[in-house]
Design a protein around this motif. Sequence first.
Motif, PDB file in Angstrom:
ATOM      1  N   ASP A 168     -41.315  33.002 -45.961  1.00 32.74           N
ATOM      2  CA  ASP A 168     -40.516  32.495 -44.638  1.00 32.74           C
ATOM      3  C   ASP A 168     -40.872  31.067 -44.536  1.00 32.74           C
ATOM      4  O   ASP A 168     -40.193  30.322 -43.568  1.00 32.74           O
ATOM      5  CB  ASP A 168     -40.746  33.334 -43.544  1.00 32.74           C
ATOM      6  CG  ASP A 168     -40.358  34.579 -43.313  1.00 32.74           C
ATOM      7  OD1 ASP A 168     -41.350  35.591 -42.856  1.00 32.74           O
ATOM      8  OD2 ASP A 168     -39.411  34.972 -43.877  1.00 32.74           O
ATOM      9  N   PHE A 213     -36.787  39.321 -37.273  1.00 28.49           N
ATOM     10  CA  PHE A 213     -36.389  38.009 -36.536  1.00 28.49           C
ATOM     11  C   PHE A 213     -35.352  38.392 -35.593  1.00 28.49           C
ATOM     12  O   PHE A 213     -34.359  39.342 -35.703  1.00 28.49           O
ATOM     13  CB  PHE A 213     -35.913  36.910 -37.394  1.00 28.49           C
ATOM     14  CG  PHE A 213     -36.789  36.218 -38.379  1.00 28.49           C
ATOM     15  CD1 PHE A 213     -37.965  36.717 -38.619  1.00 28.49           C
ATOM     16  CD2 PHE A 213     -36.050  35.082 -38.985  1.00 28.49           C
ATOM     17  CE1 PHE A 213     -38.825  35.794 -39.357  1.00 28.49           C
ATOM     18  CE2 PHE A 213     -36.995  34.549 -39.939  1.00 28.49           C
ATOM     19  CZ  PHE A 213     -38.511  34.855 -39.914  1.00 28.49           C
ATOM     20  N   MET A 266     -39.521  34.815 -34.231  1.00 28.82           N
ATOM     21  CA  MET A 266     -40.019  35.336 -35.842  1.00 28.82           C
ATOM     22  C   MET A 266     -41.235  36.010 -35.709  1.00 28.82           C
ATOM     23  O   MET A 266     -42.202  35.485 -35.341  1.00 28.82           O
ATOM     24  CB  MET A 266     -40.050  34.126 -36.676  1.00 28.82           C
ATOM     25  CG  MET A 266     -38.769  33.228 -36.696  1.00 28.82           C
ATOM     26  SD  MET A 266     -38.833  31.963 -37.919  1.00 28.82           S
ATOM     27  CE  MET A 266     -40.307  30.970 -37.121  1.00 28.82           C
TER      28      MET A 266
END
Length: 116
Positions: free
Chosen positions: A90, A68, A83
């Motif tokens: 996640d 990220f 991301m």
Amino acid sequence: QVQLVESGGGEVQPGDSLRLSCVASGHTFYTYDMGWFRQAPGKERELVAAIIWSGGTTYYVDSVKGRFTISRDNAKNTVYLQMNSLKPEDTADYYCNVDTFAGNYWGQGTQVTVSS
């Protein structure tokens, strides 16, 4: 009135990428540090990444380091969260946050689902 509006969430497959955006209004954006938090079902909200007012220093939780990237464009009052290499873990609602002298503010959140 401080407002934070997130966008960019969605449903993706493992390994895919997403870029979240948070547009701020109602405060002097460029003077404040900004953060991205996330909350997965049944879990506490956690700080994922943060960036100081100038963009010169960033913080990442260990689980997202190297995947990220947080950035900001003070001219656009916007903070981003790029991301990459997304994983099922996640999956969460992602929130933008700012802590100002007038109070602590949250956006409405944007949902990210990583599933095959």
